[in-house]
Design an enzyme around this catalytic site. Sequence first.
Site, short mmCIF file in Angstrom:
data_model
loop_
_atom_site.label_atom_id
_atom_site.label_comp_id
_atom_site.label_asym_id
_atom_site.label_seq_id
_atom_site.Cartn_x
_atom_site.Cartn_y
_atom_site.Cartn_z
CG ASP A 31 -45.93 -89.27 58.12
OD1 ASP A 31 -44.81 -89.39 58.66
OD2 ASP A 31 -46.34 -90.03 57.22
CG ASN A 35 -39.21 -94.42 55.74
OD1 ASN A 35 -38.03 -94.12 55.52
ND2 ASN A 35 -39.84 -95.35 55.05
CE LYS A 83 -41.34 -98.64 53.14
NZ LYS A 83 -41.80 -98.29 51.82
CB SER A 123 -47.62 -107.02 54.50
OG SER A 123 -46.62 -107.60 53.71
CE1 TYR A 147 -43.98 -104.03 58.03
CE2 TYR A 147 -43.81 -105.95 56.58
CZ TYR A 147 -44.36 -104.71 56.88
OH TYR A 147 -45.30 -104.18 56.04
CE LYS A 151 -47.62 -103.66 58.40
NZ LYS A 151 -48.31 -102.38 58.60
NE ARG A 290 -34.51 -110.50 50.09
CZ ARG A 290 -35.22 -109.47 49.63
NH1 ARG A 290 -34.67 -108.26 49.59
NH2 ARG A 290 -36.45 -109.63 49.17
CG ASP A 293 -36.28 -113.44 49.27
OD1 ASP A 293 -36.89 -112.66 50.03
OD2 ASP A 293 -35.46 -113.07 48.41
P1 NAD Z 1 -43.61 -95.56 54.22
O1 NAD Z 1 -42.52 -95.79 55.21
O2 NAD Z 1 -43.29 -94.82 52.98
O3 NAD Z 1 -44.85 -94.84 54.93
C1 NAD Z 1 -45.13 -94.97 56.29
C2 NAD Z 1 -45.31 -93.57 56.85
O4 NAD Z 1 -45.63 -93.67 58.24
C3 NAD Z 1 -44.04 -92.72 56.76
O5 NAD Z 1 -44.38 -91.46 56.22
C4 NAD Z 1 -43.56 -92.59 58.21
O6 NAD Z 1 -42.92 -91.36 58.43
C5 NAD Z 1 -44.87 -92.71 58.95
N1 NAD Z 1 -44.79 -93.22 60.32
C6 NAD Z 1 -44.15 -94.30 60.80
N2 NAD Z 1 -44.42 -94.46 62.11
C7 NAD Z 1 -45.25 -93.45 62.47
C8 NAD Z 1 -45.89 -93.08 63.67
N3 NAD Z 1 -45.73 -93.77 64.80
N4 NAD Z 1 -46.69 -91.98 63.66
C9 NAD Z 1 -46.87 -91.26 62.53
N5 NAD Z 1 -46.29 -91.57 61.36
C10 NAD Z 1 -45.50 -92.66 61.34
O7 NAD Z 1 -44.23 -96.99 53.90
P2 NAD Z 1 -45.30 -97.39 52.79
O8 NAD Z 1 -44.60 -98.22 51.79
O9 NAD Z 1 -46.06 -96.21 52.36
O10 NAD Z 1 -46.20 -98.36 53.65
C11 NAD Z 1 -47.38 -97.93 54.29
C12 NAD Z 1 -47.93 -99.07 55.11
O11 NAD Z 1 -48.14 -100.18 54.25
C13 NAD Z 1 -46.99 -99.55 56.21
O12 NAD Z 1 -47.76 -99.90 57.32
C14 NAD Z 1 -46.35 -100.78 55.60
O13 NAD Z 1 -45.96 -101.71 56.58
C15 NAD Z 1 -47.48 -101.33 54.75
N6 NAD Z 1 -47.02 -102.14 53.62
C16 NAD Z 1 -46.10 -101.65 52.76
C17 NAD Z 1 -45.65 -102.44 51.71
C18 NAD Z 1 -44.59 -101.95 50.77
O14 NAD Z 1 -43.95 -102.79 50.12
N7 NAD Z 1 -44.37 -100.67 50.60
C19 NAD Z 1 -46.19 -103.72 51.52
C20 NAD Z 1 -47.15 -104.18 52.41
C21 NAD Z 1 -47.56 -103.37 53.46
C1 WQD Z 2 -38.79 -109.02 45.26
C2 WQD Z 2 -37.99 -110.09 44.53
C3 WQD Z 2 -36.11 -110.88 45.80
C4 WQD Z 2 -33.91 -107.11 45.73
C5 WQD Z 2 -40.89 -107.14 50.61
C6 WQD Z 2 -41.29 -107.43 52.03
C7 WQD Z 2 -42.78 -107.56 52.13
C8 WQD Z 2 -43.49 -106.35 51.52
C9 WQD Z 2 -42.98 -106.04 50.16
C10 WQD Z 2 -43.99 -104.81 53.28
C11 WQD Z 2 -37.55 -111.24 45.44
C12 WQD Z 2 -35.65 -110.19 44.55
C13 WQD Z 2 -34.85 -108.09 45.55
C14 WQD Z 2 -32.65 -107.24 45.08
C15 WQD Z 2 -33.40 -109.30 44.13
N1 WQD Z 2 -43.27 -105.17 52.29
N2 WQD Z 2 -34.60 -109.17 44.77
N3 WQD Z 2 -32.44 -108.34 44.30
O1 WQD Z 2 -39.22 -109.54 49.46
O2 WQD Z 2 -41.24 -109.82 47.96
O3 WQD Z 2 -41.32 -108.23 49.79
O4 WQD Z 2 -41.55 -105.95 50.17
O5 WQD Z 2 -44.91 -105.40 53.76
O6 WQD Z 2 -43.06 -107.70 53.47
O7 WQD Z 2 -40.66 -108.62 52.44
O8 WQD Z 2 -39.93 -107.70 47.86
O9 WQD Z 2 -38.75 -106.17 46.35
O10 WQD Z 2 -37.50 -107.12 48.33
O11 WQD Z 2 -38.07 -108.60 46.42
O12 WQD Z 2 -33.14 -110.29 43.41
O13 WQD Z 2 -31.74 -106.41 45.23
O14 WQD Z 2 -36.77 -109.50 44.05
O15 WQD Z 2 -35.31 -112.00 46.09
O16 WQD Z 2 -37.59 -112.41 44.67
P1 WQD Z 2 -40.37 -108.95 48.78
P2 WQD Z 2 -38.52 -107.29 47.27
#
Ligand code: NAD
Ligand code: WQD
Length: 347
Positions: A31, A35, A83, A123, A147, A151, A290, A293
Amino acid sequence: MNILLTGGAGYIGSHTAVELINEGHEVIVVDNYSNSSPEIISRIGKVAGRLAAYDADAGDEEKMRQVFLKHKIDAVVHFAGYKAVAESVQQPLKYYENNLSSLIATLKTMKAFGVDTIIFSSSATVYGTSQTAPFDEGMGTGCTNPYGWTKLMCEQVLRDVAKAETGFTAVILRYFNPVGAHESGLLGEDPKGIPNNLMPYIQQVASGKLGKLSIFGNDYDTKDGTGIRDYIHVVDLAKGHVKALQYAQEHRGMEVFNLGTGKGYSVLEVVRAFERANGVEIPYQITARRKGDVAESYADVSKAQVVLGWKAGKTLEDMCRDAWNWQKQNPEGYKNSGRMQRQAKGL
Ligand code: NAD
Ligand code: WQD
């Protein structure tokens, strides 16, 4: 097995590290802490036991090569990436560069060392805006922001590599809305600045850091007019990775799985559940929708249930309780969390 987690100090990676260590695997984290923080490595150690960690960019082939030289890696779980949807609209090149280059450098290093198994963090955002929930893995895809496109592009890279290389396995996991925290209160989500996502925002309203929640629209065609999402406890999600790795031991080629609960909850239902679970009040106001959405997003989870033998077990109340427990124990996230035990090694 020796499992390399790129981005393993992040929110989902750290919880997955715990589950893998609990299952008896050796975990190696790469890592760059863009972030996250090295403190998280100490926390994983406290919760689950020993792991190796390197402060390195997964896009840096030379550093990746050094990690693969030090450890006989059996499989990779690739979490590394940026992300934040809104930031990706402002700074698309930052997203395309990091999210694609980190995957490609990881795949090239795997190939050089004969490692043929990768689990990839995708995602639900790849289902775009034109599909109707529940979303299943066979549905068409499309994105509304850079973003999301990173993916989909990464999924395509993996599809093409799986076609070209016999014996290669890529399991693509499309996460819905991960929330909650480890029940120990030692691991959780630590967003920088004002949170973009619903649950962390609610947590900070509950703690008094933020005044009130803005609910983005109450005029959707949903049960109460607010947006519906499939919230999944991060520990359930982490367990899904353990199942995906087991599946990958016995299958070749590329396969896609949704990881969600299959249940949709509205924003107002989440607010009420948080209040009920934790005995706190969440003041809110209704504001405009937003941009970007969708009204409803939730998973068809039958494929993960049948093929992986995985099912989310935790309720929305569990998610709200654990999220609040984490927030109370770590009001500043991982910052000011006592002496930083910098276990992570540079290369
Ligand atoms: P996060 O930001 O907490 O974790 C990502 C980690 O990757 C961080 O620790 C960051 O420091 C590290 N990182 C970023 N770029 C890097 C690089 N080039 N080399 C090494 N480390 C690097 O995010 P998360 O919520 O744990 O998400 C993990 C994965 O899941 C991401 O790919 C994200 O896009 C995907 N994802 C997250 C969500 C969500 O809502 N949290 C939803 C769908 C998909
Ligand atoms: C959830 C609901 C908002 C904040 C995002 C990324 C998606 C994935 C997960 C990485 C929605 C509402 C939110 C606020 C609100 N990440 N909301 N007030 O948008 O479903 O997904 O995170 O892959 O790619 O887009 O999640 O938690 O932002 O929103 O009313 O202050 O809450 O409109 O209906 P979302 P979210």
